[in-house]
Motif scaffolding. Sequence first.
Motif, PDB file in Angstrom:
ATOM      1  N   HIS A  43       0.876  -1.167   0.000  1.00 34.49           N
ATOM      2  CA  HIS A  43       0.000   0.000   0.000  1.00 34.49           C
ATOM      3  C   HIS A  43       0.917   1.222   0.000  1.00 34.49           C
ATOM      4  CE1 HIS A  43      -2.727  -2.833   2.352  1.00 34.49           C
ATOM      5  NE2 HIS A  43      -3.388  -2.584   1.239  1.00 34.49           N
ATOM      6  N   VAL A  44       0.592   2.214  -0.800  1.00 33.36           N
ATOM      7  CA  VAL A  44       1.413   3.421  -0.875  1.00 33.36           C
ATOM      8  C   VAL A  44       1.541   4.070   0.502  1.00 33.36           C
ATOM      9  CG1 VAL A  44       1.491   5.757  -1.828  1.00 33.36           C
ATOM     10  CG2 VAL A  44       0.967   3.823  -3.311  1.00 33.36           C
ATOM     11  N   VAL A  45       0.460   4.102   1.252  1.00 34.21           N
ATOM     12  CA  VAL A  45       0.482   4.716   2.575  1.00 34.21           C
ATOM     13  C   VAL A  45       1.390   3.936   3.542  1.00 34.21           C
ATOM     14  CG1 VAL A  45      -1.582   3.537   3.448  1.00 34.21           C
ATOM     15  CG2 VAL A  45      -0.956   5.759   4.379  1.00 34.21           C
ATOM     16  N   CYS A  46       1.526   2.640   3.352  1.00 36.38           N
ATOM     17  CA  CYS A  46       2.357   1.818   4.242  1.00 36.38           C
ATOM     18  C   CYS A  46       3.845   2.048   4.026  1.00 36.38           C
ATOM     19  CB  CYS A  46       2.035   0.336   4.065  1.00 36.38           C
ATOM     20  SG  CYS A  46       0.351  -0.091   4.580  1.00 36.38           S
ATOM     21  N   VAL A  47       4.221   2.497   2.828  1.00 44.78           N
ATOM     22  CA  VAL A  47       5.633   2.762   2.549  1.00 44.78           C
ATOM     23  C   VAL A  47       5.921   4.259   2.542  1.00 44.78           C
ATOM     24  CG1 VAL A  47       6.070   0.592   1.351  1.00 44.78           C
ATOM     25  CG2 VAL A  47       5.260   2.564   0.052  1.00 44.78           C
ATOM     26  N   ASP A  48       4.920   5.060   2.903  1.00 44.91           N
ATOM     27  CA  ASP A  48       5.066   6.507   3.045  1.00 44.91           C
ATOM     28  C   ASP A  48       5.705   7.143   1.812  1.00 44.91           C
ATOM     29  OD1 ASP A  48       4.747   8.930   4.363  1.00 44.91           O
ATOM     30  OD2 ASP A  48       6.734   8.833   5.281  1.00 44.91           O
ATOM     31  N   CYS A  49       5.142   6.834   0.661  1.00 45.66           N
ATOM     32  CA  CYS A  49       5.644   7.390  -0.592  1.00 45.66           C
ATOM     33  C   CYS A  49       4.486   8.067  -1.315  1.00 45.66           C
ATOM     34  CB  CYS A  49       6.248   6.287  -1.458  1.00 45.66           C
ATOM     35  SG  CYS A  49       7.093   6.931  -2.909  1.00 45.66           S
ATOM     36  N   PRO A  50       4.585   9.364  -1.575  1.00 46.09           N
ATOM     37  CA  PRO A  50       3.490  10.079  -2.237  1.00 46.09           C
ATOM     38  C   PRO A  50       3.218   9.557  -3.640  1.00 46.09           C
ATOM     39  CG  PRO A  50       5.111  11.611  -1.327  1.00 46.09           C
ATOM     40  CD  PRO A  50       5.700  10.244  -1.242  1.00 46.09           C
ATOM     41  N   MET A  51       1.957   9.445  -4.010  1.00 43.31           N
ATOM     42  CA  MET A  51       1.571   8.987  -5.342  1.00 43.31           C
ATOM     43  C   MET A  51       2.147   9.888  -6.427  1.00 43.31           C
ATOM     44  SD  MET A  51       0.108   6.125  -5.703  1.00 43.31           S
ATOM     45  CE  MET A  51      -0.423   6.219  -7.401  1.00 43.31           C
ATOM     46  N   GLU A  52       2.312  11.177  -6.146  1.00 45.91           N
ATOM     47  CA  GLU A  52       2.859  12.098  -7.134  1.00 45.91           C
ATOM     48  C   GLU A  52       4.267  11.659  -7.553  1.00 45.91           C
ATOM     49  OE1 GLU A  52       1.876  13.555  -3.892  1.00 45.91           O
ATOM     50  OE2 GLU A  52      -0.113  13.325  -4.748  1.00 45.91           O
ATOM     51  N   VAL A  53       5.014  11.116  -6.624  1.00 49.56           N
ATOM     52  CA  VAL A  53       6.370  10.643  -6.919  1.00 49.56           C
ATOM     53  C   VAL A  53       6.302   9.346  -7.715  1.00 49.56           C
ATOM     54  CG1 VAL A  53       8.510   9.774  -5.897  1.00 49.56           C
ATOM     55  CG2 VAL A  53       7.370  11.763  -4.898  1.00 49.56           C
ATOM     56  N   ILE A  54       5.460   8.436  -7.291  1.00 44.56           N
ATOM     57  CA  ILE A  54       5.344   7.127  -7.940  1.00 44.56           C
ATOM     58  C   ILE A  54       4.867   7.264  -9.380  1.00 44.56           C
ATOM     59  CG2 ILE A  54       4.081   4.933  -7.878  1.00 44.56           C
ATOM     60  CD1 ILE A  54       4.080   5.240  -4.826  1.00 44.56           C
ATOM     61  N   GLN A  55       4.013   8.223  -9.645  1.00 45.66           N
ATOM     62  CA  GLN A  55       3.428   8.370 -10.976  1.00 45.66           C
ATOM     63  C   GLN A  55       4.366   9.039 -11.976  1.00 45.66           C
ATOM     64  OE1 GLN A  55      -0.213  10.346  -9.896  1.00 45.66           O
ATOM     65  NE2 GLN A  55      -1.344   8.423  -9.840  1.00 45.66           N
ATOM     66  N   LYS A  56       5.500   9.550 -11.535  1.00 44.96           N
ATOM     67  CA  LYS A  56       6.437  10.189 -12.453  1.00 44.96           C
ATOM     68  C   LYS A  56       7.048   9.141 -13.378  1.00 44.96           C
ATOM     69  CE  LYS A  56       7.675  14.107  -9.581  1.00 44.96           C
ATOM     70  NZ  LYS A  56       8.763  14.809  -8.905  1.00 44.96           N
ATOM     71  N   GLU A  57       7.333   9.574 -14.602  1.00 38.00           N
ATOM     72  CA  GLU A  57       7.894   8.680 -15.612  1.00 38.00           C
ATOM     73  C   GLU A  57       9.305   8.245 -15.205  1.00 38.00           C
ATOM     74  OE1 GLU A  57       8.862   8.855 -20.345  1.00 38.00           O
ATOM     75  OE2 GLU A  57       7.259  10.104 -19.567  1.00 38.00           O
ATOM     76  N   ASN A  58       9.624   6.990 -15.442  1.00 30.33           N
ATOM     77  CA  ASN A  58      10.955   6.417 -15.198  1.00 30.33           C
ATOM     78  C   ASN A  58      11.345   6.367 -13.725  1.00 30.33           C
ATOM     79  OD1 ASN A  58      11.393   5.985 -17.984  1.00 30.33           O
ATOM     80  ND2 ASN A  58      11.998   8.118 -18.202  1.00 30.33           N
ATOM     81  N   ILE A  59      10.373   6.367 -12.825  1.00 29.93           N
ATOM     82  CA  ILE A  59      10.661   6.249 -11.394  1.00 29.93           C
ATOM     83  C   ILE A  59      10.589   4.777 -11.008  1.00 29.93           C
ATOM     84  CG2 ILE A  59       9.762   6.740  -9.082  1.00 29.93           C
ATOM     85  CD1 ILE A  59      11.108   9.134 -10.294  1.00 29.93           C
ATOM     86  N   GLN A  60      11.555   4.342 -10.222  1.00 29.57           N
ATOM     87  CA  GLN A  60      11.519   2.995  -9.698  1.00 29.57           C
ATOM     88  C   GLN A  60      11.312   3.059  -8.197  1.00 29.57           C
ATOM     89  OE1 GLN A  60      14.845   0.594 -10.819  1.00 29.57           O
ATOM     90  NE2 GLN A  60      14.180   0.450 -12.924  1.00 29.57           N
ATOM     91  N   PHE A  61      10.562   2.092  -7.682  1.00 22.57           N
ATOM     92  CA  PHE A  61      10.343   1.996  -6.251  1.00 22.57           C
ATOM     93  C   PHE A  61      11.061   0.755  -5.747  1.00 22.57           C
ATOM     94  CE2 PHE A  61       7.961  -0.199  -2.903  1.00 22.57           C
ATOM     95  CZ  PHE A  61       8.137   0.706  -1.878  1.00 22.57           C
ATOM     96  N   HIS A  62      11.789   0.902  -4.656  1.00 23.73           N
ATOM     97  CA  HIS A  62      12.454  -0.223  -4.008  1.00 23.73           C
ATOM     98  C   HIS A  62      12.053  -0.213  -2.545  1.00 23.73           C
ATOM     99  CE1 HIS A  62      14.876  -1.019  -7.555  1.00 23.73           C
ATOM    100  NE2 HIS A  62      15.011   0.291  -7.655  1.00 23.73           N
ATOM    101  N   CYS A  63      11.528  -1.335  -2.087  1.00 25.50           N
ATOM    102  CA  CYS A  63      11.082  -1.429  -0.693  1.00 25.50           C
ATOM    103  C   CYS A  63      12.299  -1.356   0.234  1.00 25.50           C
ATOM    104  CB  CYS A  63      10.321  -2.727  -0.467  1.00 25.50           C
ATOM    105  SG  CYS A  63      11.315  -4.222  -0.558  1.00 25.50           S
ATOM    106  N   GLY A  64      12.059  -1.181   1.493  1.00 24.59           N
ATOM    107  CA  GLY A  64      13.129  -1.060   2.467  1.00 24.59           C
ATOM    108  C   GLY A  64      13.961  -2.310   2.634  1.00 24.59           C
ATOM    109  N   LEU A  65      13.498  -3.444   2.137  1.00 24.84           N
ATOM    110  CA  LEU A  65      14.250  -4.692   2.275  1.00 24.84           C
ATOM    111  C   LEU A  65      15.188  -4.943   1.104  1.00 24.84           C
ATOM    112  CD1 LEU A  65      11.347  -6.945   3.575  1.00 24.84           C
ATOM    113  CD2 LEU A  65      13.116  -5.780   4.910  1.00 24.84           C
TER     114      LEU A  65
END
Length: 70
Positions: free
Chosen positions: A47-69
């Motif tokens: 869940h976006v709220v569980c990883v404290d990452c704003p949707m505006e950041v996630i929706q940007k082109e060429n952005i990768q998300f990596h969990c804390g693990l």
Amino acid sequence: MNEPSEDWSLPDGVQYYDNLCSAAKCLNPVGSKVDWVMCDSCEQWYHVVCVDCPMEVIQKENIQFHCGLC
């Protein structure tokens, strides 16, 4: 990044997924829309709220998300 592909939309507009949030301390968000993000390394869903990452950041082109693990 896309939400899980399983679409369990109900007439009330709420969507349910057969996926569990992989966050160690899932906040179990509720509402008519819960945003998800997939880790680009381990491919686990959060869940976006569980990883404290704003949707505006996630929706940007060429952005990768990596969990804390990862």
